[in-house]
Design a protein around this motif. Structure first.
Motif, mmCIF file in Angstrom:
data_model
loop_
_atom_site.group_PDB
_atom_site.id
_atom_site.type_symbol
_atom_site.label_atom_id
_atom_site.label_comp_id
_atom_site.label_asym_id
_atom_site.label_seq_id
_atom_site.Cartn_x
_atom_site.Cartn_y
_atom_site.Cartn_z
ATOM 1 N N ALA A 199 3.622 2.503 7.562
ATOM 2 C CA ALA A 199 3.053 1.149 7.530
ATOM 3 C C ALA A 199 3.040 0.533 8.920
ATOM 4 O O ALA A 199 2.071 -0.149 9.300
ATOM 5 N N VAL B 227 1.727 9.121 0.039
ATOM 6 C CA VAL B 227 1.119 8.114 0.908
ATOM 7 C C VAL B 227 0.092 8.770 1.823
ATOM 8 O O VAL B 227 -1.014 8.246 2.025
ATOM 9 N N ARG C 40 0.826 -1.220 0.000
ATOM 10 C CA ARG C 40 0.000 0.000 0.000
ATOM 11 C C ARG C 40 0.850 1.256 0.000
ATOM 12 O O ARG C 40 0.494 2.251 -0.647
ATOM 13 N N VAL C 41 1.978 1.216 0.714
ATOM 14 C CA VAL C 41 2.852 2.401 0.761
ATOM 15 C C VAL C 41 3.970 2.330 -0.279
ATOM 16 O O VAL C 41 4.869 3.171 -0.293
ATOM 17 N N ARG D 70 8.137 5.704 4.985
ATOM 18 C CA ARG D 70 6.980 4.923 4.548
ATOM 19 C C ARG D 70 6.854 3.636 5.357
ATOM 20 O O ARG D 70 5.741 3.176 5.626
#
Length: 259
Positions: A167, A197, A142-143, A163
């Motif tokens: 997460a 993000v 996702r990141v 990032r």
């Protein structure tokens, strides 16, 4: 020093559920310095609120009171209906619901990226290792750094490390994310990847309180922008009004220095 009014009228039209309610919060440091002077703020579910202000204004201290990283002496704070008092049980409950990303990445250098992300869910939420790893891999994707899962933090760029930190916070499935100047320690070319993000999280409906000077991010994503100075809230408004038509002289001066 000019004294600012500490009571502000909420400008958000958000009629959603309040997630954070801070009322008349006061804090003194051990040396007697009065860092927060009756600050009140409500953050609503799904809202992105950006807090700006000069160095020493109290903005980082204020958001750190939301998860008891900073104690306060007067006033009250409720997070998701839980009163943040000195009861350790309440503090633990709130910290499970509030994720935080700091200026420094605070990753464990001897653990891989995957291990950094799975540590808290395994130990705090008592997830089986397999579930924690599955969720962690989804979050790393996702990141945008799934391919870095088996590397150590020292092998990553600053933007990649930040990032990972995002997460790691998301792995606890928090209801609120706090960001304390998350891009200020990054080289300019790495800032965008972290902000992207954060933009994605905002579009997904994550409740976020962000201390940042990233004007573009605030204009694009925030529901409200707040200026703090001298331990009080100076001005609060929509991004358009805050940046284009500031009402307070202190806001005008601050914006003239960063725009």
């Amino acid at each position: 020093m000019t004294q600012f009014q500490t009571e502000t009228v909420p400008v958000s039209n958000n009629t959603g559920e309040p997630v954070i309610v801070a009322t008349d919060v006061e804090k003194w440091y051990d040396n007697g310095f009065h860092v927060l002077k009756g600050v009140s703020m409500t953050v609503y579910k799904g809202e992105v609120l950006v807090v700006m202000g000069p160095s020493g204004s109290g903005k980082s201290t204020f958001i750190r009171t939301f998860n008891a990283l900073e104690p306060y002496q007067k006033g009250s704070i409720e997070v998701d209906g839980i009163e943040l008092a000195h009861d350790l049980k309440n503090i633990e409950a709130i910290r499970r619901e509030v994720g935080m990303v700091f200026q420094q990445f605070n990753l464990f250098p001897h653990l891989t990226v995957l291990q950094n992300v799975t540590l808290a869910p395994i130990w705090v939420r008592h997830w089986p290792k397999a579930k924690a790893q599955e969720v962690a891999m989804q979050l790393l994707e996702r990141v945008g750094i799934l391919e870095q899962a088996q590397k150590f933090p020292g092998q990553l760029s600053g933007g990649q490390q930040q990032r990972v930190a995002i997460a790691r916070s998301l792995a606890m499935q928090p209801k609120v994310m706090l960001f304390d100047e998350p891009t200020s320690a990054l080289d300019p070319e790495m800032v965008r990847e972290v902000l992207d993000v954060m933009r994605t999280l905002a579009t997904e409906g994550m409740t976020m309180v962000c201390v940042t000077h990233e004007v573009g991010f605030a204009r694009e994503v925030a529901a409200r922008v707040v200026l703090m100075d001298g331990g009080v809230l100076v001005e609060e408004n929509t991004p358009e009004a805050f940046f284009n038509d500031p009402q307070e002289d202190r806001t005008k001066k601050f914006l003239s220095q960063i725009l």
